[in-house]
Design a protein around this motif. Structure first.
Motif, short mmCIF file in Angstrom:
data_model
loop_
_atom_site.label_atom_id
_atom_site.label_comp_id
_atom_site.label_asym_id
_atom_site.label_seq_id
_atom_site.Cartn_x
_atom_site.Cartn_y
_atom_site.Cartn_z
N ALA A 371 0.80 -1.19 -0.13
CA ALA A 371 0.11 0.10 -0.05
C ALA A 371 0.94 1.26 -0.01
O ALA A 371 0.67 2.31 -0.78
N ARG A 372 1.87 1.29 0.88
CA ARG A 372 2.87 2.52 0.84
C ARG A 372 3.54 2.56 -0.55
O ARG A 372 3.78 3.46 -1.13
N GLU A 373 3.94 1.40 -1.31
CA GLU A 373 4.62 1.48 -2.37
C GLU A 373 3.85 2.12 -3.53
O GLU A 373 4.40 2.89 -4.14
N VAL A 374 2.44 1.72 -3.48
CA VAL A 374 1.33 2.43 -4.51
C VAL A 374 1.12 3.92 -4.40
O VAL A 374 1.15 4.56 -5.03
N VAL A 375 1.00 4.16 -2.89
CA VAL A 375 0.80 5.76 -2.71
C VAL A 375 1.85 6.37 -2.94
O VAL A 375 1.82 7.59 -3.37
N THR A 376 3.14 5.97 -2.46
CA THR A 376 4.29 6.82 -2.67
C THR A 376 4.32 6.93 -4.39
O THR A 376 4.88 8.05 -4.62
N GLY A 377 4.09 5.87 -5.01
CA GLY A 377 4.42 5.84 -6.48
C GLY A 377 3.46 6.83 -7.19
O GLY A 377 3.44 7.42 -8.39
N HIS A 378 2.08 7.29 -6.47
CA HIS A 378 1.22 8.25 -6.83
C HIS A 378 1.51 9.68 -6.41
O HIS A 378 0.73 10.52 -6.50
N GLY A 379 2.75 9.79 -5.80
CA GLY A 379 3.23 11.03 -5.31
C GLY A 379 2.48 11.44 -3.99
O GLY A 379 2.50 12.69 -3.60
N GLY A 380 2.16 10.54 -3.34
CA GLY A 380 1.06 10.68 -2.04
C GLY A 380 1.79 10.21 -0.74
O GLY A 380 3.04 9.71 -0.89
N THR A 381 1.34 10.40 0.32
CA THR A 381 1.88 9.97 1.60
C THR A 381 0.87 8.84 2.26
O THR A 381 -0.38 9.24 2.22
N ILE A 382 1.27 8.15 3.20
CA ILE A 382 0.21 7.15 4.02
C ILE A 382 1.00 7.16 5.37
O ILE A 382 2.22 7.02 5.67
N GLU A 383 0.01 7.30 6.33
CA GLU A 383 0.52 7.14 7.83
C GLU A 383 -0.43 6.52 8.66
O GLU A 383 -1.68 6.44 8.09
#
Length: 419
Positions: A371-383
């Motif tokens: 999930a973090r890899e996908v979100v980071t790949g979309h230019g976002g963040t997850i916390e």
């Protein structure tokens, strides 16, 4: 003793081969340029000396004060020879003077480092000798300078070749790393569920052979179906981890509101069977379109909801909320539950692949890491945050795509979804 890494050896050989080839090409180019420069300069210097000697032979009336590095020999009509002082050994060339004086054509030859021209000048025969020593010294200096430049250029070519080879093999290294990681993940994640699935299938087969009734077989069949579903989810996670296209720039416009509504609807049956309240709160007046891959983002939300259901007891509540943030326009997607939560010390470790919790008892799988890899790949963040009264909150922030017209052409949402 460390075992050799074949992939690392492959990368090293590829980099070394590319670097050697690039260096050889640059060395050949530098040598060619240097050789051309040396030939051109030497030719120009010899041409300049030849022009000076010819000019002297055609214009000088005596043997006094010739150009530097030149000597004049003059044989008059009476056969008297006069010469410039301190001529080089072996000069004048009397046979050449005799031949030209007897009516032969002018002669131009190079003898032992000297350029000699013999010709008629009025009633006299003139022989001018010019030394090539200055030209040869200049050629040696040029050769030394070119050699130094070649060495410096070769050193720079080696450095550039190493850097280019490292950059050129970076995609290969990434592909090999993903391949290794996929094999490791697959062997790690699939071993247990496949064994469980096989065991349950064997038990079901034994019960069928024993003549068990359909009512007795129903629980085992349901467990078999659930195990197959879990195995499929693991395979889907593994395949997602190998995809290189998780970057947003190669996706499309994705309405997170529509996506969240579809994912939450898919969990309704599970929420009813578990007696867990599931709510979806959307802001219909704010843009929620992002640029990316709908399948990957759907898998992220599915993972977060699945994680929330796994840690929420019957009677609990799970909320999915979608809103916006000011500043750089971003969409904020939140999944909140009031379940068992997690140790705050594990907030970052949650997103590590197959990591263990702070107390070394709880184990985290692959889903949150992907999930973090996908979100980071979309230019976002997850916390991840633990609430003061327990539970867990996962917050995703993604950049808004085309905020001015993001709502154009997408379904109209009338308000928060019903629970």
């Amino acid at each position: 003793m460390n075992r050799p890494d074949p992939d690392r050896d492959l990368l090293r050989r590829a980099r070394r081969t590319l670097a050697v080839r690039h260096t050889l090409v640059m060395a050949v180019i530098l040598l060619g340029v240097g050789a051309v420069a040396l030939v051109v300069v030497a030719h120009e210097e010899r041409a300049a000396l030849a022009a000076s000697v010819r000019q002297t032979a055609a214009t000088e009336e005596d043997v006094v004060d010739p150009p530097a590095g030149s000597w004049i020999f003059r044989l008059d009509a009476a056969g008297v020879l006069t010469a410039t002082e301190d001529p080089p050994p072996g000069f004048p060339d009397r046979p050449a003077l005799t031949r030209v004086r007897s009516g032969g054509p002018a002669e131009e030859t190079e003898i032992g480092g000297y350029l000699m021209i013999t010709r008629r000048h009025g009633d006299a025969t003139v022989q001018v000798v010019g030394s090539l020593a200055a030209q040869q010294a200049e050629t040696r200096r040029l050769l030394a300078a070119l050699g130094g430049a070649e060495l410096l250029g070769l050193a720079a070519a080696i450095v550039a070749a190493l850097l280019l080879a490292r950059r050129a093999t970076a995609p290969l290294g990434d592909a090999l790393a993903r391949q290794r990681r996929f094999v490791a993940d697959a062997s790690h994640e699939l071993r247990t569920p496949i064994a469980q699935l096989h065991t349950r299938a064997q038990l079901l087969d034994q019960e069928l052979r024993a003549g068990a009734s359909a009512e007795d077989l129903t629980p085992d069949a349901r467990r078999l179906v659930a195990a197959a579903r879990q195995l499929g989810e693991i395979v889907e996670d593994l395949l997602l981890s190998t995809q290189l296209e998780n970057r947003a720039e190669i996706g499309a416009e994705v309405d997170l509101g529509v996506l969240a509504d579809g994912v939450v609807a898919a969990f309704r049956q599970r929420s009813r069977s578990r007696r867990i309240e599931l709510s979806l709160n959307l802001d219909p007046d704010r843009p929620s379109t992002v640029h990316g891959r709908a399948a990957a983002l759907r898998r992220v939300l599915t993972t977060l909801l699945d994680n929330a259901f796994n840690h929420t007891e019957p009677g609990g509540h799970i909320a999915v909320e979608l809103g916006n943030l000011d500043g750089p326009p971003r969409v904020q997607l939140t999944v909140r539950d009031d379940g068992t939560g997690f140790d705050p010390a594990d907030a970052e470790r949650l997103f590590d692949r197959f990591a263990r919790g702070h107390d070394d008892h709880r184990r985290f799988g692959l889903g949150l890491a992907l999930a973090r890899e996908v979100v980071t790949g979309h230019g976002g963040t997850i916390e991840a945050h633990r609430g003061p009264a327990g539970g867990a909150t996962f917050t995703i922030r993604l950049p808004v795509s085309r905020p001015a017209d993001a709502r154009a052409g997408r379904p109209r949402r009338t308000g928060p979804a019903s629970r």
